[in-house]
Scaffold this active site. Structure first.
Site, mmCIF file in Angstrom:
data_model
loop_
_atom_site.group_PDB
_atom_site.id
_atom_site.type_symbol
_atom_site.label_atom_id
_atom_site.label_comp_id
_atom_site.label_asym_id
_atom_site.label_seq_id
_atom_site.Cartn_x
_atom_site.Cartn_y
_atom_site.Cartn_z
ATOM 1 N N ALA A 131 -13.177 36.080 -18.690
ATOM 2 C CA ALA A 131 -11.199 36.802 -18.796
ATOM 3 C C ALA A 131 -11.140 37.451 -17.360
ATOM 4 O O ALA A 131 -9.801 37.714 -17.861
ATOM 5 C CB ALA A 131 -11.832 37.722 -20.112
ATOM 6 N N PRO A 133 -10.539 38.684 -14.414
ATOM 7 C CA PRO A 133 -9.998 40.491 -14.508
ATOM 8 C C PRO A 133 -7.795 39.938 -15.665
ATOM 9 O O PRO A 133 -7.885 41.432 -15.504
ATOM 10 C CB PRO A 133 -8.491 40.298 -13.179
ATOM 11 C CG PRO A 133 -8.628 38.814 -12.525
ATOM 12 C CD PRO A 133 -9.632 37.851 -13.351
ATOM 13 N N GLY A 134 -8.216 39.001 -16.562
ATOM 14 C CA GLY A 134 -6.923 39.091 -17.399
ATOM 15 C C GLY A 134 -6.355 38.463 -17.315
ATOM 16 O O GLY A 134 -5.154 38.603 -18.469
ATOM 17 N N GLY A 135 -5.998 38.069 -16.002
ATOM 18 C CA GLY A 135 -4.165 37.261 -16.029
ATOM 19 C C GLY A 135 -4.281 36.244 -17.908
ATOM 20 O O GLY A 135 -3.097 36.246 -18.025
ATOM 21 N N LYS A 136 -5.457 35.340 -17.377
ATOM 22 C CA LYS A 136 -5.085 33.967 -18.781
ATOM 23 C C LYS A 136 -5.090 34.622 -20.158
ATOM 24 O O LYS A 136 -4.665 34.310 -21.424
ATOM 25 C CB LYS A 136 -6.186 33.658 -18.709
ATOM 26 C CG LYS A 136 -5.757 32.678 -17.437
ATOM 27 C CD LYS A 136 -6.491 31.460 -17.091
ATOM 28 C CE LYS A 136 -7.051 30.763 -14.936
ATOM 29 N NZ LYS A 136 -6.797 31.517 -14.501
ATOM 30 N N ARG A 159 -17.185 43.652 -13.917
ATOM 31 C CA ARG A 159 -15.154 43.003 -13.623
ATOM 32 C C ARG A 159 -14.718 43.674 -14.750
ATOM 33 O O ARG A 159 -13.321 43.716 -15.460
ATOM 34 C CB ARG A 159 -15.658 42.092 -13.715
ATOM 35 C CG ARG A 159 -16.158 41.372 -12.266
ATOM 36 C CD ARG A 159 -16.192 39.623 -12.492
ATOM 37 N NE ARG A 159 -15.332 38.789 -13.088
ATOM 38 C CZ ARG A 159 -14.249 38.427 -12.128
ATOM 39 N NH1 ARG A 159 -14.408 37.770 -11.003
ATOM 40 N NH2 ARG A 159 -13.393 37.171 -13.002
ATOM 41 N N ASP A 199 -12.552 29.374 -18.365
ATOM 42 C CA ASP A 199 -11.922 29.265 -17.123
ATOM 43 C C ASP A 199 -13.289 30.010 -16.596
ATOM 44 O O ASP A 199 -13.900 31.124 -16.391
ATOM 45 C CB ASP A 199 -11.074 30.691 -17.205
ATOM 46 C CG ASP A 199 -10.421 30.358 -15.348
ATOM 47 O OD1 ASP A 199 -9.866 29.097 -15.621
ATOM 48 O OD2 ASP A 199 -10.803 31.589 -15.043
ATOM 49 N N CYS A 252 -11.024 27.019 -10.803
ATOM 50 C CA CYS A 252 -9.988 26.649 -9.895
ATOM 51 C C CYS A 252 -10.788 26.332 -8.334
ATOM 52 O O CYS A 252 -10.440 26.541 -7.770
ATOM 53 C CB CYS A 252 -9.776 28.391 -9.476
ATOM 54 S SG CYS A 252 -10.327 29.109 -8.358
#
Length: 495
Positions: A131, A133-136, A159, A199, A252
């Site tokens: 998860a 840094p938490g954006g998704k 992290r 991710d 990515c």
């Protein structure tokens, strides 16, 4: 006379890595597409932001655009996402960004959370396996309007802090943070979750080198190791989801070894238990995955995945696929780690104590705490550093699972009692109808630099702390009145 030799500037490692990746991936594109890709990479990457529906009001982004001189285009596959073509004030330098009203995120990274079907499951149980840094994670929370539990996990200790801060600033209630290897969840918690996002950690060969995702050379050995781990993590995700549940796999990178080849390996290992779904309706134009690469022909379903070459939508390179579990994913079962909440000093409140806190918020701030607890399915837990509102679903399903953060802090100790926590007020600021102070612009500017200000004329019935707003009705912190001054309690991370 000896001439001084001219110094040769060192080669840029990121540009070298980009050039090598381009050359390697060139055979995977038709010549017109490759030319379009090269042209796109000469253009700067447009920054993008995603609105926080827990804090921002509908239509507010248009007000921001006018105030800050932004020219915006919608992200074509995310209704809450906007690409920023022009910005008089950078999107990273606004008060709204500091307060968590939006999240800055590459547009491509908004795709994974948008691939889930979420309207058919009330209060879904969601696992985000990698998860930070938490954006998704915030995107998942936003899509269910903070009504389902999101378990945000990351294996890397370094992290976790970033993940916690992002969730606090977003105002997430129904979330918990854990720190375990993603490969373990399918063994510990099989067939539990409605949705799982993976991710995956990857080589970051996105063809766009940024500060957060710099490109670097990747050896064949490292890439092979990544692919093996990605496959193991994806199988764990599929084992953790319920039959009929959905898993989104994303990276990515545009390296086929970490994208199509990982899906191919999973489909061949579990041919009757997994389906890759078509998600063409989520995109304005087709962006199919590869059918083959470097001599390997992939399973026919693999082409249903999404391969975002940068020239498709003006983003970084990205890959995503949605999988549905259709049968058994057998992994050896293992007992999950256990640590009762009481072992870290967290205790549920009794009925009388909870009533006292409901009265506290009603009396001092005209805030209906009971309504929030009921509508968001929350319970109150007392801990050594304050009081937290936490997910009832977590307490019912995972109470013994060790976590790094649970819920959102409601109150914290003060010199003479208790005071509302900053992140709680920030989340629900419009619903606090009393105990409010509005500062004039000059005072607000000083306040946001961490300074104390002269105390304005105060109404009677002083609350434990005042809730401070600017002239635009934006909550900008809490203050304690003393000797004609307003002591600034704004968290240091926001100064």
């Amino acid at each position: 006379m000896t001439r001084k030799k001219k110094s040769i500037p060192p080669a840029n490692p990121a540009l070298q890595a980009q050039s090598a990746a381009l050359e390697r991936l060139r055979p995977l594109l038709a010549e017109p597409d490759y030319a379009a890709l090269l042209d796109e990479l000469t253009q700067p990457l447009q920054p993008a932001l995603r609105i926080n529906p827990l804090k921002a009001q509908p239509g507010q982004v248009e007000d921001w655009a006018q105030r800050y001189g932004w020219r915006l285009n919608r992200v074509p596959f995310c209704s809450a996402g906007w690409q920023v073509n022009e910005q008089r004030v950078p999107i990273s330098q606004t008060l709204e960004h500091r307060l968590g009203h939006y999240y800055i995120q590459d547009a491509a990274s908004m795709l994974p959370a948008e691939l889930f079907d979420l309207n058919d499951t009330p209060r879904p149980l969601i696992l985000d396996l990698a998860a930070s840094p938490g954006g998704k994670t915030t995107h998942l929370i936003s899509r269910v309007l903070d009504q389902g539990l999101v378990l945000a996990n990351d294996a890397a200790a370094e992290r976790i802090t970033a993940l916690r801060l992002v969730l606090q600033n977003w105002g997430a209630l129904n979330s918990a943070v854990t720190r375990f290897p993603a490969e373990k969840f399918g063994r510990w918690l099989p067939a539990i979750f409605d949705r799982v996002l993976l991710d995956a950690p990857c080589s970051m060969q996105s063809l766009r080198s940024t500060d957060s995702h710099p490109m670097r050379p990747i050896s064949a050995r490292e890439q092979s190791g990544l692919a093996r781990r990605q496959t193991a993590m994806l199988i764990s995700a599929l084992a953790a989801v319920k039959p009929g549940g959905q898993v989104v796999y994303s990276t990515c990178t545009l390296a086929p070894e970490e994208d199509e080849a990982v899906l191919d390996a999973v489909l061949h290992r579990h041919p009757n238990s997994v389906r890759i779904d078509s998600v063409t309706e989520r995109l304005p134009t087709s962006a199919p995955a590869l059918e083959s690469a470097f001599g390997q022909v992939f399973h026919p379903q693999v082409s249903r995945a999404v391969r975002l070459w940068p020239h498709r939508f003006g983003t970084s390179g990205f890959f995503a696929a949605r999988l549905t579990r259709t049968g058994e994913i057998a992994l050896p079962a293992e007992p999950p780690p256990a640590r009762p909440l009481q072992a870290v000093g967290q205790q549920p409140l009794g009925e009388r104590e909870q009533r006292e806190w409901l009265d506290f918020f009603s009396t001092h701030y005209d805030f209906d705490l009971q309504a929030v607890l009921e509508s968001h399915h929350l319970a109150l837990l007392r801990s050594p550093n304050g009081m937290y509102a936490v997910s009832l679903t977590f307490l019912e399903r995972f109470a013994h699972l060790p976590c790094q953060m649970l819920g959102l802090k409601l109150v914290e100790p003060a010199p003479h009692g208790w005071q509302p926590a900053h992140d709680w007020v920030s989340r629900f600021a419009p619903q606090f109808h009393a105990g409010r102070l509005t500062l004039e612009q000059a005072q607000a500017d000083a306040w946001l630099k961490g300074q104390e200000v002269d105390c304005p004329a105060l109404p009677g019935g002083a609350p434990p702390v005042w809730l401070v707003f600017d002239e635009r009705a934006r909550f900008i912190g809490r203050g304690r009145a003393a000797a004609g001054r307003l002591k600034n309690l704004l968290p240091r991370r926001l100064v």
